[in-house]
Motif scaffolding. Structure first.
Motif, PDB file in Angstrom:
ATOM      1  N   ARG A  98       3.386  -0.836   3.436  1.00 17.97           N
ATOM      2  CA  ARG A  98       3.414   0.343   2.556  1.00 17.97           C
ATOM      3  C   ARG A  98       2.095   0.527   1.810  1.00 17.97           C
ATOM      4  O   ARG A  98       1.517   1.623   1.814  1.00 17.97           O
ATOM      5  CB  ARG A  98       4.560   0.183   1.542  1.00 17.97           C
ATOM      6  CG  ARG A  98       4.713   1.371   0.583  1.00 17.97           C
ATOM      7  CD  ARG A  98       5.578   0.975  -0.598  1.00 17.97           C
ATOM      8  NE  ARG A  98       4.946  -0.082  -1.400  1.00 17.97           N
ATOM      9  CZ  ARG A  98       5.596  -0.822  -2.294  1.00 17.97           C
ATOM     10  NH1 ARG A  98       6.896  -0.646  -2.486  1.00 17.97           N
ATOM     11  NH2 ARG A  98       4.946  -1.744  -2.995  1.00 17.97           N
ATOM     12  N   ASP A  99       1.602  -0.560   1.179  1.00 18.59           N
ATOM     13  CA  ASP A  99       0.433  -0.430   0.307  1.00 18.59           C
ATOM     14  C   ASP A  99      -0.894  -0.462   1.064  1.00 18.59           C
ATOM     15  O   ASP A  99      -1.795   0.335   0.787  1.00 18.59           O
ATOM     16  CB  ASP A  99       0.447  -1.538  -0.746  1.00 18.59           C
ATOM     17  CG  ASP A  99       1.651  -1.460  -1.656  1.00 18.59           C
ATOM     18  OD1 ASP A  99       2.265  -0.383  -1.728  1.00 18.59           O
ATOM     19  OD2 ASP A  99       1.991  -2.486  -2.282  1.00 18.59           O
ATOM     20  N   ASP A 100      -1.021  -1.399   2.013  1.00 12.66           N
ATOM     21  CA  ASP A 100      -2.310  -1.584   2.688  1.00 12.66           C
ATOM     22  C   ASP A 100      -2.475  -0.686   3.909  1.00 12.66           C
ATOM     23  O   ASP A 100      -3.552  -0.141   4.135  1.00 12.66           O
ATOM     24  CB  ASP A 100      -2.491  -3.041   3.101  1.00 12.66           C
ATOM     25  CG  ASP A 100      -2.543  -3.971   1.902  1.00 12.66           C
ATOM     26  OD1 ASP A 100      -2.709  -3.461   0.781  1.00 12.66           O
ATOM     27  OD2 ASP A 100      -2.411  -5.185   2.084  1.00 12.66           O
ATOM     28  N   VAL A 101      -1.415  -0.563   4.704  1.00 13.73           N
ATOM     29  CA  VAL A 101      -1.518   0.225   5.931  1.00 13.73           C
ATOM     30  C   VAL A 101      -1.329   1.710   5.664  1.00 13.73           C
ATOM     31  O   VAL A 101      -2.206   2.525   5.955  1.00 13.73           O
ATOM     32  CB  VAL A 101      -0.497  -0.270   6.982  1.00 13.73           C
ATOM     33  CG1 VAL A 101      -0.489   0.659   8.199  1.00 13.73           C
ATOM     34  CG2 VAL A 101      -0.837  -1.693   7.410  1.00 13.73           C
ATOM     35  N   LEU A 102      -0.174   2.089   5.119  1.00 17.67           N
ATOM     36  CA  LEU A 102       0.144   3.503   4.968  1.00 17.67           C
ATOM     37  C   LEU A 102      -0.670   4.175   3.855  1.00 17.67           C
ATOM     38  O   LEU A 102      -1.323   5.199   4.079  1.00 17.67           O
ATOM     39  CB  LEU A 102       1.641   3.675   4.702  1.00 17.67           C
ATOM     40  CG  LEU A 102       2.560   3.139   5.812  1.00 17.67           C
ATOM     41  CD1 LEU A 102       4.024   3.328   5.433  1.00 17.67           C
ATOM     42  CD2 LEU A 102       2.260   3.826   7.141  1.00 17.67           C
ATOM     43  N   LYS A 103      -0.660   3.561   2.672  1.00 17.14           N
ATOM     44  CA  LYS A 103      -1.393   4.161   1.551  1.00 17.14           C
ATOM     45  C   LYS A 103      -2.885   3.860   1.617  1.00 17.14           C
ATOM     46  O   LYS A 103      -3.716   4.761   1.468  1.00 17.14           O
ATOM     47  CB  LYS A 103      -0.822   3.662   0.219  1.00 17.14           C
ATOM     48  CG  LYS A 103       0.593   4.118  -0.067  1.00 17.14           C
ATOM     49  CD  LYS A 103       1.069   3.600  -1.422  1.00 17.14           C
ATOM     50  CE  LYS A 103       2.500   4.032  -1.719  1.00 17.14           C
ATOM     51  NZ  LYS A 103       2.966   3.499  -3.034  1.00 17.14           N
ATOM     52  N   GLY A 104      -3.229   2.599   1.815  1.00 14.24           N
ATOM     53  CA  GLY A 104      -4.623   2.195   1.753  1.00 14.24           C
ATOM     54  C   GLY A 104      -5.463   2.658   2.926  1.00 14.24           C
ATOM     55  O   GLY A 104      -6.577   3.162   2.737  1.00 14.24           O
ATOM     56  N   MET A 105      -4.973   2.519   4.150  1.00  8.87           N
ATOM     57  CA  MET A 105      -5.775   2.825   5.325  1.00  8.87           C
ATOM     58  C   MET A 105      -5.551   4.237   5.847  1.00  8.87           C
ATOM     59  O   MET A 105      -6.494   4.908   6.264  1.00  8.87           O
ATOM     60  CB  MET A 105      -5.486   1.808   6.428  1.00  8.87           C
ATOM     61  CG  MET A 105      -5.774   0.375   6.017  1.00  8.87           C
ATOM     62  SD  MET A 105      -5.635  -0.778   7.387  1.00  8.87           S
ATOM     63  CE  MET A 105      -7.060  -0.294   8.347  1.00  8.87           C
ATOM     64  N   LEU A 106      -4.309   4.676   5.855  1.00  8.92           N
ATOM     65  CA  LEU A 106      -4.009   6.000   6.410  1.00  8.92           C
ATOM     66  C   LEU A 106      -3.909   7.085   5.349  1.00  8.92           C
ATOM     67  O   LEU A 106      -3.733   8.264   5.686  1.00  8.92           O
ATOM     68  CB  LEU A 106      -2.700   5.932   7.213  1.00  8.92           C
ATOM     69  CG  LEU A 106      -2.743   4.984   8.419  1.00  8.92           C
ATOM     70  CD1 LEU A 106      -1.400   4.968   9.142  1.00  8.92           C
ATOM     71  CD2 LEU A 106      -3.862   5.365   9.383  1.00  8.92           C
ATOM     72  N   LEU A 162      -1.626   7.900   3.292  1.00  8.18           N
ATOM     73  CA  LEU A 162      -0.357   8.612   3.289  1.00  8.18           C
ATOM     74  C   LEU A 162       0.330   8.420   1.943  1.00  8.18           C
ATOM     75  O   LEU A 162       0.300   7.325   1.368  1.00  8.18           O
ATOM     76  CB  LEU A 162       0.561   8.092   4.401  1.00  8.18           C
ATOM     77  CG  LEU A 162       0.083   8.332   5.835  1.00  8.18           C
ATOM     78  CD1 LEU A 162       1.024   7.638   6.819  1.00  8.18           C
ATOM     79  CD2 LEU A 162       0.000   9.818   6.145  1.00  8.18           C
ATOM     80  N   GLY A 163       0.961   9.468   1.465  1.00  3.71           N
ATOM     81  CA  GLY A 163       1.675   9.373   0.205  1.00  3.71           C
ATOM     82  C   GLY A 163       2.973   8.614   0.368  1.00  3.71           C
ATOM     83  O   GLY A 163       3.478   8.420   1.476  1.00  3.71           O
TER      84      GLY A 163
END
Length: 237
Positions: free
Chosen positions: A154-162, A164-165
């Motif tokens: 959630r934090d590193d892949v979706l929010k941090g890298m992509l 995404l909200g």
């Protein structure tokens, strides 16, 4: 939360017992028994690996003695010299497969699989043995808690890298199985999210259920430039 990927140094056995090439058979059996191990590295005077003697290597002698005059099993001529060996130099399996302490657990697992071995000797920059890592050491990453895996995705892949909200993709993790649900703008983003989630330590498999509004990948799903670099950067973070 910052992505952390276990290295060989974190999971390996650091205090490695070794034997010399001239160590006799009975002393090797004593070393294995007293230390509760199933294999021992053979090292030269500099501490560099020469081979590995396992319980299977020692059992060849017992097999030969029991065979007596009976018909030898298939492939036995190739093993005869080992079965009659009296010291580590004759008993050992060589060459050995080595790893480095800064390798990720995934790198070590791939190397074991590629060479079909049960353990890797860990060496430093001078080629001296500093550890040993086994298959059982590597599978410990799958004991990582589900909540920790979920937070990293959630934090590193979706929010941090992509970028995404929090309302676009939801992450569920149960027994290491990751389910991704939601909707994003592009098909490529949905696919990259799945690929990056699979690279998170402790993930058993990923079930991507992400819808998308625009199919920006075309009929053949050609990889986008930069995806491989993004995955590598994530593994090194």
């Amino acid at each position: 939360m910052t992505a952390q990927h276990s290295t060989v140094s974190e999971v390996m056995t650091h205090d490695v017992v070794t034997v010399r090439p001239d160590t006799p058979f009975k002393e090797i059996t004593s070393v294995l028994s007293s230390h509760g191990i199933s294999a021992v590295p053979v090292a030269d005077a500099r501490g560099a690996p020469m081979g590995l003697v396992s319980e299977a290597d020692l059992l060849r002698k017992q097999a030969e003695q029991r065979a007596g005059g009976q018909e030898a099993p298939p492939g036995w001529p190739r093993e005869k010299a080992k079965a009659r060996a009296e010291n580590a130099a004759g008993l050992m399996t060589a060459p050995v497969v080595t790893a480095h302490a800064d390798w990720t657990v995934a790198q070590a697992a791939r190397e074991m699989d590629r060479h079909r071995v049960k353990r890797l000797l860990v060496v430093d920059e001078t080629d001296s043995i500093i550890g040993i890592v086994s298959r059982s050491d590597l599978i410990h990453v799958y004991l990582r808690p589900d909540e920790e895996i979920r937070e990293e995705i959630r934090d590193d892949v979706l929010k941090g890298m992509l970028r995404l909200g929090g309302n676009e993709v939801w992450v569920q993790v149960h027994d290491g199985v990751v389910t991704l649900r939601g909707e994003v703008e592009n098909r490529s983003t949905a696919q990259i999210a799945g690929r990056l989630a699979r690279g998170v330590e402790g993930v058993v498999t990923v079930r991507p259920m992400i819808d998308y509004a625009i199919d920006d990948r075309g009929a053949e799903d050609q990889p986008q430039p930069g995806i491989e670099a993004m995955e590598l950067r994530h593994r090194r973070t």
